[in-house]
Design a protein around this motif. Structure first.
Motif, PDB file in Angstrom:
ATOM      1  N   ALA A 109       0.832  -1.202   0.000  1.00  0.00           N
ATOM      2  CA  ALA A 109       0.000   0.000   0.000  1.00  0.00           C
ATOM      3  C   ALA A 109       0.866   1.252   0.000  1.00  0.00           C
ATOM      4  N   LEU A 110       0.423   2.244  -0.784  1.00  0.00           N
ATOM      5  CA  LEU A 110       1.112   3.530  -0.886  1.00  0.00           C
ATOM      6  C   LEU A 110       0.135   4.654  -0.612  1.00  0.00           C
ATOM      7  N   VAL A 111       0.612   5.694   0.061  1.00  0.00           N
ATOM      8  CA  VAL A 111      -0.122   6.941   0.231  1.00  0.00           C
ATOM      9  C   VAL A 111       0.763   8.011  -0.391  1.00  0.00           C
ATOM     10  N   ILE A 112       0.251   8.656  -1.445  1.00  0.00           N
ATOM     11  CA  ILE A 112       1.066   9.577  -2.241  1.00  0.00           C
ATOM     12  C   ILE A 112       0.639  11.021  -2.013  1.00  0.00           C
ATOM     13  N   VAL A 113       1.648  11.884  -1.835  1.00  0.00           N
ATOM     14  CA  VAL A 113       1.481  13.328  -1.687  1.00  0.00           C
ATOM     15  C   VAL A 113       2.558  14.003  -2.527  1.00  0.00           C
ATOM     16  N   GLY A 114       2.401  15.316  -2.791  1.00  0.00           N
ATOM     17  CA  GLY A 114       3.490  16.034  -3.439  1.00  0.00           C
ATOM     18  C   GLY A 114       3.074  16.844  -4.642  1.00  0.00           C
ATOM     19  N   VAL A 115       4.020  17.014  -5.549  1.00  0.00           N
ATOM     20  CA  VAL A 115       3.835  17.887  -6.717  1.00  0.00           C
ATOM     21  C   VAL A 115       4.400  17.223  -7.975  1.00  0.00           C
ATOM     22  N   ILE A 116       3.976  17.624  -9.038  1.00  0.00           N
ATOM     23  CA  ILE A 116       2.847  18.408  -9.499  1.00  0.00           C
ATOM     24  C   ILE A 116       1.701  17.427  -9.746  1.00  0.00           C
ATOM     25  N   THR A 117       0.481  17.760  -9.308  1.00  0.00           N
ATOM     26  CA  THR A 117      -0.631  16.808  -9.353  1.00  0.00           C
ATOM     27  C   THR A 117      -0.767  16.156 -10.717  1.00  0.00           C
ATOM     28  N   ASN A 118      -0.787  16.963 -11.786  1.00  0.00           N
ATOM     29  CA  ASN A 118      -1.026  16.427 -13.124  1.00  0.00           C
ATOM     30  C   ASN A 118       0.255  16.006 -13.841  1.00  0.00           C
ATOM     31  N   VAL A 138      -3.625  11.777  -1.665  1.00  0.00           N
ATOM     32  CA  VAL A 138      -4.180  12.737  -0.721  1.00  0.00           C
ATOM     33  C   VAL A 138      -4.423  14.057  -1.459  1.00  0.00           C
ATOM     34  N   ALA A 139      -5.697  14.340  -1.749  1.00  0.00           N
ATOM     35  CA  ALA A 139      -6.085  15.467  -2.604  1.00  0.00           C
ATOM     36  C   ALA A 139      -5.615  16.812  -2.079  1.00  0.00           C
ATOM     37  N   ASP A 140      -5.650  16.988  -0.759  1.00  0.00           N
ATOM     38  CA  ASP A 140      -5.265  18.281  -0.200  1.00  0.00           C
ATOM     39  C   ASP A 140      -3.805  18.320   0.259  1.00  0.00           C
ATOM     40  N   ALA A 141      -3.028  17.334  -0.151  1.00  0.00           N
ATOM     41  CA  ALA A 141      -1.594  17.294   0.147  1.00  0.00           C
ATOM     42  C   ALA A 141      -0.791  17.212  -1.148  1.00  0.00           C
ATOM     43  N   CYS A 142      -1.380  17.754  -2.198  1.00  0.00           N
ATOM     44  CA  CYS A 142      -0.669  17.913  -3.465  1.00  0.00           C
ATOM     45  C   CYS A 142      -1.223  19.167  -4.139  1.00  0.00           C
ATOM     46  N   PHE A 143      -0.491  19.665  -5.119  1.00  0.00           N
ATOM     47  CA  PHE A 143      -0.948  20.871  -5.812  1.00  0.00           C
ATOM     48  C   PHE A 143      -0.349  20.937  -7.203  1.00  0.00           C
ATOM     49  N   THR A 144      -0.911  21.860  -7.984  1.00  0.00           N
ATOM     50  CA  THR A 144      -0.463  22.051  -9.359  1.00  0.00           C
ATOM     51  C   THR A 144      -0.578  23.523  -9.719  1.00  0.00           C
ATOM     52  N   ALA A 157      -5.461  26.544 -11.756  1.00  0.00           N
ATOM     53  CA  ALA A 157      -4.772  25.472 -11.044  1.00  0.00           C
ATOM     54  C   ALA A 157      -5.777  24.537 -10.368  1.00  0.00           C
ATOM     55  N   GLU A 158      -6.845  25.112  -9.825  1.00  0.00           N
ATOM     56  CA  GLU A 158      -7.860  24.273  -9.174  1.00  0.00           C
ATOM     57  C   GLU A 158      -8.549  23.359 -10.191  1.00  0.00           C
ATOM     58  N   ASP A 159      -8.819  23.873 -11.405  1.00  0.00           N
ATOM     59  CA  ASP A 159      -9.431  23.042 -12.452  1.00  0.00           C
ATOM     60  C   ASP A 159      -8.493  21.922 -12.891  1.00  0.00           C
ATOM     61  N   VAL A 160      -7.224  22.255 -13.092  1.00  0.00           N
ATOM     62  CA  VAL A 160      -6.241  21.245 -13.515  1.00  0.00           C
ATOM     63  C   VAL A 160      -6.127  20.167 -12.436  1.00  0.00           C
ATOM     64  N   HIS A 161      -6.055  20.586 -11.183  1.00  0.00           N
ATOM     65  CA  HIS A 161      -5.954  19.667 -10.044  1.00  0.00           C
ATOM     66  C   HIS A 161      -7.177  18.745  -9.992  1.00  0.00           C
ATOM     67  N   ALA A 162      -8.369  19.339 -10.086  1.00  0.00           N
ATOM     68  CA  ALA A 162      -9.610  18.562 -10.009  1.00  0.00           C
ATOM     69  C   ALA A 162      -9.712  17.553 -11.147  1.00  0.00           C
ATOM     70  N   MET A 163      -9.300  17.941 -12.349  1.00  0.00           N
ATOM     71  CA  MET A 163      -9.360  17.011 -13.477  1.00  0.00           C
ATOM     72  C   MET A 163      -8.353  15.873 -13.299  1.00  0.00           C
ATOM     73  N   SER A 164      -7.191  16.193 -12.785  1.00  0.00           N
ATOM     74  CA  SER A 164      -6.203  15.148 -12.535  1.00  0.00           C
ATOM     75  C   SER A 164      -6.730  14.144 -11.510  1.00  0.00           C
ATOM     76  N   LEU A 165      -7.330  14.645 -10.426  1.00  0.00           N
ATOM     77  CA  LEU A 165      -7.913  13.745  -9.427  1.00  0.00           C
ATOM     78  C   LEU A 165      -9.010  12.886 -10.048  1.00  0.00           C
ATOM     79  N   ALA A 166      -9.835  13.505 -10.900  1.00  0.00           N
ATOM     80  CA  ALA A 166     -10.910  12.751 -11.563  1.00  0.00           C
ATOM     81  C   ALA A 166     -10.328  11.664 -12.468  1.00  0.00           C
ATOM     82  N   ASN A 167      -9.230  11.963 -13.147  1.00  0.00           N
ATOM     83  CA  ASN A 167      -8.584  10.973 -14.015  1.00  0.00           C
ATOM     84  C   ASN A 167      -8.092   9.768 -13.230  1.00  0.00           C
TER      85      ASN A 167
END
Length: 184
Positions: A109-118, A138-144, A157-167
């Motif tokens: 199991a892995l828990v991933i955080v960091g940059v760049i989301t996409n 972790v959605a709120d522990a990464c950013f783009t 940036a919020e749109d790019v982040h949200a689409m990456s999470l959706a992907n």
């Protein structure tokens, strides 16, 4: 999810290079604080933390070794005994021994955080999921950062982040929050 107990926390590319103004507008200004909270929690439980560091070979990269941007962000400094996986591409599994080390250690199991989301986060999460690891992002522990899409339309940036999470959601990883993990 079998829960975070025993999962490897995998912070990706949390280096000073990401603060350079060339990147532009970013989302999730609380990401570093959330990452610090997760690091403290993992350390209090003596769970594994493996840091991924981008060692760029591009001459003009802020992530190139020898540049100040190559240094760790203060919130994400590895502690003694925490492995560091150096990478040259956007994917922490490509050209590294990450998969072999995870399998040799029996980590599933892995828990991933960091940059760049996409970018590095998404590439690594996709690979982890494809390799069969129980992966949480972790959605709120990464950013783009904001960018233009293929058609030339500006995306925040919020749109790019949200689409990456959706992907990534469900097919490659479970999308969670810092609060989810700290309450588990």
């Amino acid at each position: 999810m079998s829960g975070p107990a025993g999962a490897v926390l995998l912070p990706i590319d949390l280096q000073r290079a990401i603060d350079h103004p060339d990147w532009g507008e970013r989302n999730n200004p609380a990401a570093e604080g959330n990452i610090a909270a997760l690091l403290a929690y993992w350390r209090s439980k003596a769970w594994p933390i493996w840091h991924v560091r981008h060692d760029s070979v591009e001459p003009n990269s802020h992530y190139r070794p020898g540049q100040s941007g190559h240094d760790w962000k203060p919130e994400a400094q590895p502690m003694a005994g925490e492995p560091v996986i150096g990478k040259h591409s956007n994917n922490a599994f490509i050209g590294t021994d990450l998969e072999a080390r995870l399998r040799a250690g029996g980590h599933k199991a892995l828990v991933i955080v960091g940059v760049i989301t996409n970018n590095s986060v998404e590439a690594t999460v996709r690979m982890a999921g494809n390799l069969g690891f129980d992966t949480s992002l972790v959605a709120d522990a990464c950013f783009t950062f904001g960018r233009r899409d293929w058609n030339g339309t500006w995306r925040s940036a919020e749109d790019v982040h949200a689409m990456s999470l959706a992907n990534l959601a469900d097919e490659y990883a479970r999308i969670v929050t810092t609060a989810d993990l700290l309450a588990a």
